[in-house]
Design a protein around this motif. Sequence first.
Motif, PDB file in Angstrom:
ATOM      1  N   GLU A  66       3.071  36.374 -23.297  1.00  0.00           N
ATOM      2  CA  GLU A  66       2.895  37.554 -23.965  1.00  0.00           C
ATOM      3  C   GLU A  66       2.368  38.761 -23.078  1.00  0.00           C
ATOM      4  O   GLU A  66       1.613  38.431 -22.480  1.00  0.00           O
ATOM      5  CB  GLU A  66       2.134  37.665 -25.505  1.00  0.00           C
ATOM      6  N   VAL A  68       0.698  42.514 -22.470  1.00  0.00           N
ATOM      7  CA  VAL A  68      -0.083  43.860 -22.821  1.00  0.00           C
ATOM      8  C   VAL A  68       0.324  44.946 -21.732  1.00  0.00           C
ATOM      9  O   VAL A  68      -0.496  44.812 -20.755  1.00  0.00           O
ATOM     10  CB  VAL A  68      -1.359  43.629 -22.978  1.00  0.00           C
ATOM     11  N   LEU A  98       4.302  42.644 -29.199  1.00  0.00           N
ATOM     12  CA  LEU A  98       4.191  42.716 -27.794  1.00  0.00           C
ATOM     13  C   LEU A  98       5.576  42.311 -27.036  1.00  0.00           C
ATOM     14  O   LEU A  98       6.065  41.375 -27.563  1.00  0.00           O
ATOM     15  CB  LEU A  98       3.195  42.160 -27.198  1.00  0.00           C
ATOM     16  N   ALA A 100       7.631  39.744 -24.873  1.00  0.00           N
ATOM     17  CA  ALA A 100       7.058  38.387 -24.591  1.00  0.00           C
ATOM     18  C   ALA A 100       8.263  37.582 -24.374  1.00  0.00           C
ATOM     19  O   ALA A 100       9.574  37.963 -24.521  1.00  0.00           O
ATOM     20  CB  ALA A 100       6.269  37.747 -25.875  1.00  0.00           C
ATOM     21  N   ALA A 113       6.098  37.027 -16.642  1.00  0.00           N
ATOM     22  CA  ALA A 113       5.927  38.390 -17.398  1.00  0.00           C
ATOM     23  C   ALA A 113       6.543  39.484 -16.760  1.00  0.00           C
ATOM     24  O   ALA A 113       6.765  40.581 -17.540  1.00  0.00           O
ATOM     25  CB  ALA A 113       4.309  38.521 -17.105  1.00  0.00           C
ATOM     26  N   THR A 130      -4.808  38.099 -16.144  1.00  0.00           N
ATOM     27  CA  THR A 130      -4.148  36.698 -16.924  1.00  0.00           C
ATOM     28  C   THR A 130      -5.199  36.373 -17.618  1.00  0.00           C
ATOM     29  O   THR A 130      -6.203  35.731 -17.145  1.00  0.00           O
ATOM     30  CB  THR A 130      -3.603  35.854 -15.668  1.00  0.00           C
ATOM     31  N   SER A 131      -4.810  35.752 -18.936  1.00  0.00           N
ATOM     32  CA  SER A 131      -5.686  34.989 -19.748  1.00  0.00           C
ATOM     33  C   SER A 131      -5.836  33.529 -19.651  1.00  0.00           C
ATOM     34  O   SER A 131      -4.644  33.000 -18.522  1.00  0.00           O
ATOM     35  CB  SER A 131      -5.172  35.242 -21.033  1.00  0.00           C
ATOM     36  N   CYS A 145       0.770  29.443 -24.676  1.00  0.00           N
ATOM     37  CA  CYS A 145       1.120  30.659 -23.986  1.00  0.00           C
ATOM     38  C   CYS A 145       0.040  31.375 -23.352  1.00  0.00           C
ATOM     39  O   CYS A 145      -1.211  30.775 -23.123  1.00  0.00           O
ATOM     40  CB  CYS A 145       1.273  31.423 -25.296  1.00  0.00           C
ATOM     41  N   LYS A 146       0.216  32.264 -22.415  1.00  0.00           N
ATOM     42  CA  LYS A 146      -0.465  32.938 -21.662  1.00  0.00           C
ATOM     43  C   LYS A 146      -0.165  34.638 -22.068  1.00  0.00           C
ATOM     44  O   LYS A 146       0.724  35.181 -22.139  1.00  0.00           O
ATOM     45  CB  LYS A 146      -0.667  32.881 -20.034  1.00  0.00           C
ATOM     46  N   THR A 147      -1.430  35.137 -21.884  1.00  0.00           N
ATOM     47  CA  THR A 147      -1.240  36.620 -22.129  1.00  0.00           C
ATOM     48  C   THR A 147      -1.461  37.350 -20.842  1.00  0.00           C
ATOM     49  O   THR A 147      -2.442  37.335 -20.030  1.00  0.00           O
ATOM     50  CB  THR A 147      -2.421  37.370 -23.135  1.00  0.00           C
ATOM     51  N   LYS A 199      -1.677  40.536 -33.357  1.00  0.00           N
ATOM     52  CA  LYS A 199      -2.617  40.802 -32.321  1.00  0.00           C
ATOM     53  C   LYS A 199      -2.748  42.216 -32.179  1.00  0.00           C
ATOM     54  O   LYS A 199      -3.773  42.539 -31.401  1.00  0.00           O
ATOM     55  CB  LYS A 199      -1.808  39.875 -31.285  1.00  0.00           C
TER      56      LYS A 199
END
Length: 227
Positions: A66, A68, A98, A100, A113, A130-131, A145-147, A199
Amino acid sequence: MEHKTVHVSETGSIRRAEVVERKLLHSAKWLKLTAVHYRDQTGKERIWETLERTTHGQDREVDAVEIVPILKRRSSATPSLVVIRQFRPSTGKYIIELPAGLVDARESIEASALRELHEETGYVGRVVDTSFPFYLGHAISSTTCKTIVIEIDGDLPENANPTQHLDDGEFIEVLTLPFDSIVPQLQAFIDAGDGVDGKLWFIGLSFSPLPALVPSPLPTPSSAAAS
């Protein structure tokens, strides 16, 4: 006071729930329905139905990313959040969400991404954060997932007139929401009949001077008794 029950095994250690086996119930192109047989903290065996992606774990660190996307221009003092609006058949509504997408096999998270951002919005940018990996809808799904936070320089020539690169069957509208008014803008979409990814509310709340961000003090025993 709330009391919690902790189940202890005969050896005195805390008993943990554990998966016994997974049984495939149905598999389609992108998703499969699985019955997870597990043993709970009391030792009783139970069954939980879950959805899994058919690509889960196949040369991928996580299933999805995802994004941002933060759009900045010298002409604007307030950056904007780039979001998308598309029809989601599962809800029967257009959803504000968002950008994704799924991670391709042997593709880095950052590359995935940047690719998804360019395909869905036409923008190009640079990864700034990066999360850690996390679960999406973990009550019914094993999707990971990673944001990725991506900064977009709106003054670059390639971002002056961004062109989407959508797959067949994709119909995506690109929107920009100034960070200082995300929550009321989301409410306007809801009032117009659209749905909103939850979110986005948290993102908007983080940049909003709403009273909800300031916890109210607990009443003292004397004031509580007086009321």
